[in-house]
Design an enzyme around this catalytic site. Structure first.
Site, PDB file in Angstrom:
ATOM      1  N   THR A 101      -2.397 -11.341  -5.361  1.00  0.00           N
ATOM      2  CA  THR A 101      -2.953 -12.015  -4.295  1.00  0.00           C
ATOM      3  C   THR A 101      -4.091 -11.481  -3.755  1.00  0.00           C
ATOM      4  O   THR A 101      -4.345 -10.203  -4.110  1.00  0.00           O
ATOM      5  CB  THR A 101      -1.768 -12.248  -3.183  1.00  0.00           C
ATOM      6  OG1 THR A 101      -1.453 -10.977  -2.888  1.00  0.00           O
ATOM      7  CG2 THR A 101      -0.692 -13.125  -3.752  1.00  0.00           C
TER       8      THR A 101
ATOM      9  N   PRO B 294       1.261  12.637  -5.812  1.00  0.00           N
ATOM     10  CA  PRO B 294       0.190  12.985  -4.781  1.00  0.00           C
ATOM     11  C   PRO B 294      -0.629  11.892  -4.525  1.00  0.00           C
ATOM     12  O   PRO B 294      -0.926  10.829  -5.193  1.00  0.00           O
ATOM     13  CB  PRO B 294      -0.650  13.919  -5.336  1.00  0.00           C
ATOM     14  CG  PRO B 294      -0.455  13.933  -7.048  1.00  0.00           C
ATOM     15  CD  PRO B 294       0.918  13.251  -7.277  1.00  0.00           C
TER      16      PRO B 294
ATOM     17  N   LYS C   3       2.610   1.350  -5.498  1.00  0.00           N
ATOM     18  CA  LYS C   3       3.168   0.765  -6.515  1.00  0.00           C
ATOM     19  C   LYS C   3       2.365   0.928  -7.997  1.00  0.00           C
ATOM     20  O   LYS C   3       2.925   1.148  -9.036  1.00  0.00           O
ATOM     21  CB  LYS C   3       3.713  -0.750  -6.152  1.00  0.00           C
ATOM     22  CG  LYS C   3       4.730  -0.789  -5.228  1.00  0.00           C
ATOM     23  CD  LYS C   3       5.227  -2.104  -5.167  1.00  0.00           C
ATOM     24  CE  LYS C   3       4.265  -3.269  -5.006  1.00  0.00           C
ATOM     25  NZ  LYS C   3       3.647  -2.930  -3.682  1.00  0.00           N
ATOM     26  N   THR C   4       1.398   0.414  -7.770  1.00  0.00           N
ATOM     27  CA  THR C   4       0.232   0.106  -8.978  1.00  0.00           C
ATOM     28  C   THR C   4      -0.092   1.449  -9.584  1.00  0.00           C
ATOM     29  O   THR C   4       0.040   1.560 -10.831  1.00  0.00           O
ATOM     30  CB  THR C   4      -0.922  -0.624  -8.667  1.00  0.00           C
ATOM     31  OG1 THR C   4      -0.867  -1.716  -8.028  1.00  0.00           O
ATOM     32  CG2 THR C   4      -1.893  -0.569  -9.723  1.00  0.00           C
TER      33      THR C   4
ATOM     34  N   LYS D 160       2.433  -8.595 -13.870  1.00  0.00           N
ATOM     35  CA  LYS D 160       2.234  -8.950 -12.658  1.00  0.00           C
ATOM     36  C   LYS D 160       2.476 -10.436 -12.247  1.00  0.00           C
ATOM     37  O   LYS D 160       1.793 -11.427 -12.555  1.00  0.00           O
ATOM     38  CB  LYS D 160       0.897  -8.659 -12.381  1.00  0.00           C
ATOM     39  CG  LYS D 160       0.410  -8.669 -10.842  1.00  0.00           C
ATOM     40  CD  LYS D 160       1.164  -7.475 -10.089  1.00  0.00           C
ATOM     41  CE  LYS D 160       0.620  -7.694  -8.431  1.00  0.00           C
ATOM     42  NZ  LYS D 160       1.099  -6.628  -7.528  1.00  0.00           N
TER      43      LYS D 160
ATOM     44  N   GLY E 189       6.007  -6.169  -8.821  1.00  0.00           N
ATOM     45  CA  GLY E 189       6.339  -6.975  -7.778  1.00  0.00           C
ATOM     46  C   GLY E 189       4.992  -6.980  -6.575  1.00  0.00           C
ATOM     47  O   GLY E 189       4.148  -5.984  -6.839  1.00  0.00           O
ATOM     48  N   ALA E 190       4.854  -7.768  -5.816  1.00  0.00           N
ATOM     49  CA  ALA E 190       3.987  -7.813  -4.473  1.00  0.00           C
ATOM     50  C   ALA E 190       4.597  -7.361  -3.343  1.00  0.00           C
ATOM     51  O   ALA E 190       5.677  -8.098  -3.017  1.00  0.00           O
ATOM     52  CB  ALA E 190       3.406  -9.115  -4.364  1.00  0.00           C
TER      53      ALA E 190
ATOM     54  N   ASP F  60       1.087  -1.272   0.056  1.00  0.00           N
ATOM     55  CA  ASP F  60       0.102  -0.110  -0.013  1.00  0.00           C
ATOM     56  C   ASP F  60       0.887   1.220  -0.116  1.00  0.00           C
ATOM     57  O   ASP F  60       0.461   2.335   0.509  1.00  0.00           O
ATOM     58  CB  ASP F  60      -0.844  -0.004   1.159  1.00  0.00           C
ATOM     59  CG  ASP F  60      -1.907  -1.275   1.191  1.00  0.00           C
ATOM     60  OD1 ASP F  60      -2.403  -1.528   0.208  1.00  0.00           O
ATOM     61  OD2 ASP F  60      -2.251  -1.788   2.208  1.00  0.00           O
TER      62      ASP F  60
ATOM     63  N   GLY G 280       5.234   7.313  -3.623  1.00  0.00           N
ATOM     64  CA  GLY G 280       4.013   6.761  -4.397  1.00  0.00           C
ATOM     65  C   GLY G 280       2.747   7.508  -3.928  1.00  0.00           C
ATOM     66  O   GLY G 280       2.030   7.557  -4.721  1.00  0.00           O
TER      67      GLY G 280
END
EC number: 6.3.3.3
Length: 236
Positions: free
Chosen positions: A41, A203, A15-16, A37, A108-109, A12, A173
């Site tokens: 998960t 932001p 990253k995305t 990806k 990555g995760a 959180d 991020g």
């Protein structure tokens, strides 16, 4: 084909959104973009995962998801508990090399050393670091903004350096509208503790932005290495 591997200082951290921002700028420059990806998960079959968010924010890009596990855990643990085969670093490397693209971004995760599998008698547990090493690709580290990030960022940089993997730089991020003292000073301290440049500051709240607003934020919030116009001397 250019390859970027994107990891985080934790979960959180944006990253995305950073992956979508990089993809959006590359698309605007006329590049063919694929986002990979390795393991999604915490998402059931048929539900939208991180790649759906990337597509919504960045526009039409090629999307590759190698595996999906229902529980929101590290990929190795989620695969084991689901009784499903894990993803190996070699599978990810092969999938990336098969792409017909100008830019491939691998998301990555969690953090760099989150396990993809549990390993066996022939190899130790594999992580995103093994993917980056197998691809000889630079890593972009997405960092949280606040207190505590300097330690996790420094540990990630050290782990990359020990493996001979290039840390291209760090992106914050999700930078708050009203940063506190730690969030302000971390922008200066992150390059010092990682030994790599700050590549951008995005932001908070872009996960629900329109594609147009995401693209505008990417242009203003990511540096030239990632296709934008941001510079360290520019206020976030």
């Amino acid at each position: 084909m250019r390859i970027l591997v994107v990891t985080g200082t934790g979960t959180d951290v944006g990253k995305t959104v950073v992956v979508a921002a990089i993809a959006a700028l590359a698309r605007a420059a006329g590049e063919r973009v694929t986002v990979v990806k390795p393991a999604q998960t915490g998402v059931a079959p048929g539900e939208d995962g991180d790649l759906a968010a990337v597509a919504r924010l960045a526009g039409p890009v090629a999307l590759v998801e190698l595996a999906r596990y229902p529980e929101p855990l590290a990929p190795a643990t989620a695969a084991r508990r689901a009784g499903m085969p894990p993803v190996t670093a070699a599978q990810v490397v092969d999938a990336v090399r098969e792409q017909d693209a100008d830019l491939v971004v691998v998301e990555g995760a969690g953090g760099l050393l989150v396990r993809l599998d549990d390993g066996d008698t022939t190899h130790p547990p594999q992580t995103l670091a093994d993917v980056a090493a197998g691809l000889a690709a630079p890593v972009v580290l997405v960092a949280s903004a606040g207190l505590g990030v300097l330690n996790t960022a420094a540990l990630t940089a050290e782990a990359l350096a020990r493996r001979g993997i290039v840390l291209a730089g760090t992106v914050v991020g999700a930078y708050p509208e009203h940063p506190d003292l730690a969030e302000r000073t971390n922008l200066d301290d992150l390059p010092a503790v990682t030994g790599a440049p700050l590549l951008g500051v995005l932001p908070a709240g872009l996960g629900t932005a329109s594609p147009e607003d995401l693209h505008a934020a990417a242009r203003c919030g990511l540096g030239p290495v990632l296709g934008g116009g941001w510079s360290p001397g520019r206020a976030p």
